[in-house]
Write an enzyme that holds these catalytic residues in place. Structure first.
Site, short mmCIF file in Angstrom:
data_model
loop_
_atom_site.label_atom_id
_atom_site.label_comp_id
_atom_site.label_asym_id
_atom_site.label_seq_id
_atom_site.Cartn_x
_atom_site.Cartn_y
_atom_site.Cartn_z
N HIS A 1 1.08 -1.11 -0.33
CA HIS A 1 0.02 0.25 -0.08
C HIS A 1 1.20 1.38 0.00
O HIS A 1 2.05 0.74 0.55
CB HIS A 1 -1.07 0.12 1.03
CG HIS A 1 -0.54 0.07 2.56
ND1 HIS A 1 -0.01 1.56 3.12
CD2 HIS A 1 -0.30 -1.19 3.67
CE1 HIS A 1 0.92 -0.03 4.58
NE2 HIS A 1 0.70 0.24 4.59
N ASP B 1 0.20 4.44 1.61
CA ASP B 1 -0.43 5.78 2.37
C ASP B 1 0.72 5.46 3.36
O ASP B 1 0.96 4.10 3.70
CB ASP B 1 -2.04 5.89 2.62
CG ASP B 1 -2.62 4.24 2.76
OD1 ASP B 1 -1.84 3.32 2.62
OD2 ASP B 1 -3.01 4.26 4.09
N ASP C 1 6.36 1.26 6.14
CA ASP C 1 4.69 0.22 6.61
C ASP C 1 3.80 1.92 5.11
O ASP C 1 3.36 2.89 5.44
CB ASP C 1 3.90 0.29 7.76
CG ASP C 1 2.17 -0.21 8.00
OD1 ASP C 1 2.32 -0.79 6.72
OD2 ASP C 1 1.94 0.69 8.52
N GLU D 1 -4.77 2.11 2.79
CA GLU D 1 -5.29 1.25 3.36
C GLU D 1 -4.73 1.57 4.75
O GLU D 1 -5.76 0.71 5.70
CB GLU D 1 -3.79 0.45 3.51
CG GLU D 1 -3.54 -1.57 3.95
CD GLU D 1 -3.19 -1.70 5.77
OE1 GLU D 1 -3.78 -1.87 6.15
OE2 GLU D 1 -2.17 -0.39 5.57
N GLU D 2 -3.99 2.57 5.42
CA GLU D 2 -4.28 2.66 6.76
C GLU D 2 -5.55 2.86 7.36
O GLU D 2 -5.67 2.87 8.47
CB GLU D 2 -3.19 3.90 7.21
CG GLU D 2 -1.82 3.50 6.67
CD GLU D 2 -0.80 2.72 7.32
OE1 GLU D 2 -1.90 1.79 8.62
OE2 GLU D 2 0.19 1.85 7.64
#
EC number: 3.4.11.4
Length: 408
Positions: free
Chosen positions: A78, A80, A141, A175-176
């Site tokens: 992802h 973001d 991440d 995603e976050e």
């Protein structure tokens, strides 16, 4: 796989923080801009069928170089970064040959990555480690995952002697904030199974996630001048406090681990007239998950009964489910990842994800998607770090997985 660090450092300088408050898709324009940059890079290294749709989803294909039919596999990450801490003006630093001591991230603000608080960093003594300057998160991440996937694809293109089937690449927005799979077109993606590279430390292999829901609690108070408020005022602030205290005090993130579930109070907005509580609800066991949802609703009912009127409204919405249920149907997808790690001298660490990934939702959309390590630690905060070797090994793992599928 040395290019992975350079890619990663370039990606994290682009602010792609997602937003809980936005209703747009993606939730921030910067994600769409980053998606377009990634699309151009995928074309430049030689991938085919590269697309970037209006919602910010990036997809591409590495064509098979073998004659026999093998499963089409996908690799997903992802774009973001978490809204929990700023992702603007990330200023990374490489700690070369880490000496096993505390790392001063920001001398002026006395921000120190301490080994007594984050002892896992000692596992990387002697390695090069990327850290923050203490003002932002790092973005490993999941920009480490993106860098690892693209580096692996370029390696396969440049080494045609490594045999592989058709490989799909996908990068998702948001995603976050739990929306990463909302507009993911599984049919268009065209993979039989996939892997997200969104895990933590080297060796992590995850095929279990929480079952997840969110709950919004609205409390309607009644404001009356405090001098004449007896038997008239309903203070929503105090009702909110009562609600909070009626949930189990030990079933919270900071007091649970392993397979234990929790209620997590994310935010409180309150004044006498009205209050709003936002929770997330998590549990690995589906039955216990359903019980937790009923439990939080029951708290609202009890308070309404006490006040003899409807002052509390609890709205619960499911977010995703434990992907183990679907991945167990195609167990070989985990077995191959396990064997690939062994083949490149990584000891697999099978752990449940105390969180979720895009793979949670995708698995229930018909695309079984376990999660592989991306290499980082302490996500979503200023103490986030990622060892360079871990990123290089993650890219190597992607190559090895592709190779093992070709040899099935």
């Amino acid at each position: 796989m040395k290019d992975v660090l350079e890619r990663f450092l370039g990606y994290i300088r682009i602010d792609t923080q997602s937003s809980e408050e936005s209703d747009t898709v993606p939730t921030t324009k910067t994600q769409l801009e980053f998606a377009k940059k990634l699309g151009e890079e995928l074309k430049a290294i030689g991938l085919k069928d590269v697309s970037v749709d209006e919602n910010g989803y990036v997809m591409a294909t590495l064509e098979s170089n073998i004659d026999k039919k093998v499963p089409t596999i996908g690799f997903i990450a992802h774009m973001d970064t978490s809204p929990d801490l700023s992702g603007t003006n990330i200023n990374p630093r490489i700690v070369e040959k880490y000496d096993g001591q505390d790392i001063v991230l920001n001398k002026e603000k006395n921000i120190v990555l301490k080994i007594n608080e984050f002892p896992e960093i000692l596992e990387y003594k002697g390695q090069d480690i990327v850290v923050t300057d203490g003002n932002t998160l790092l973005g490993a991440d999941d920009k480490a995952g993106i860098a690892e996937i693209i580096t692996a694809m370029e390696y396969l293109i440049n080494h045609p002697e490594i045999k592989h089937g058709t490989i799909k690449v996908g990068f998702t927005p948001d995603e976050e904030v739990g929306k990463g799979a909302d507009h993911f077109d599984v049919k268009k993606f065209g993979a039989d199974l996939a892997y997200t590279l969104d895990g933590g430390g080297i060796g992590e292999l995850e095929c279990e996630t929480f079952n997840a829901a969110k709950a919004k609690v609205i409390i309607e108070g009644r404001n009356v001048h405090p001098g004449s408020a007896k038997n008239k005022m309903t203070n929503a602030v105090l009702v909110a406090n009562k609600f909070i205290n009626m949930l189990p005090e030990n079933e919270v993130p900071e007091r649970t681990e392993g397979y234990e579930g929790f209620f997590h109070l994310l935010s409180v907005k309150s004044e006498v007239e009205t209050a709003e509580l936002n929770y997330i609800i998590r549990d690995f066991d589906r039955k216990k998950f359903e019980e937790r949802k009923e439990q939080i609703k029951e708290v609202g009912k009890k308070i309404n009964e006490e006040y003899n009127k409807e002052i509390v409204c609890v709205k619960v919405e499911d977010q995703y489910y434990n992907m183990k249920e679907k991945i167990d149907e195609v167990k070989y997808v985990v077995d191959i990842a396990h064997d690939a790690m062994k083949a490149i001298d990584i000891e697999p660490i099978l752990v449940p994800i105390r969180g979720g990934t895009d793979g949670s939702r995708l698995s229930f959309m018909g695309l079984p998607t376990p999660n592989l390590f991306a290499g980082g630690h302490n996500f979503h905060g200023r103490f986030e770090f990622v060892p360079v070797l871990s990123m290089e090994k993650a890219a190597e793992l992607v190559v090895k997985i592709a190779e093992l599928y070709a040899n099935r």
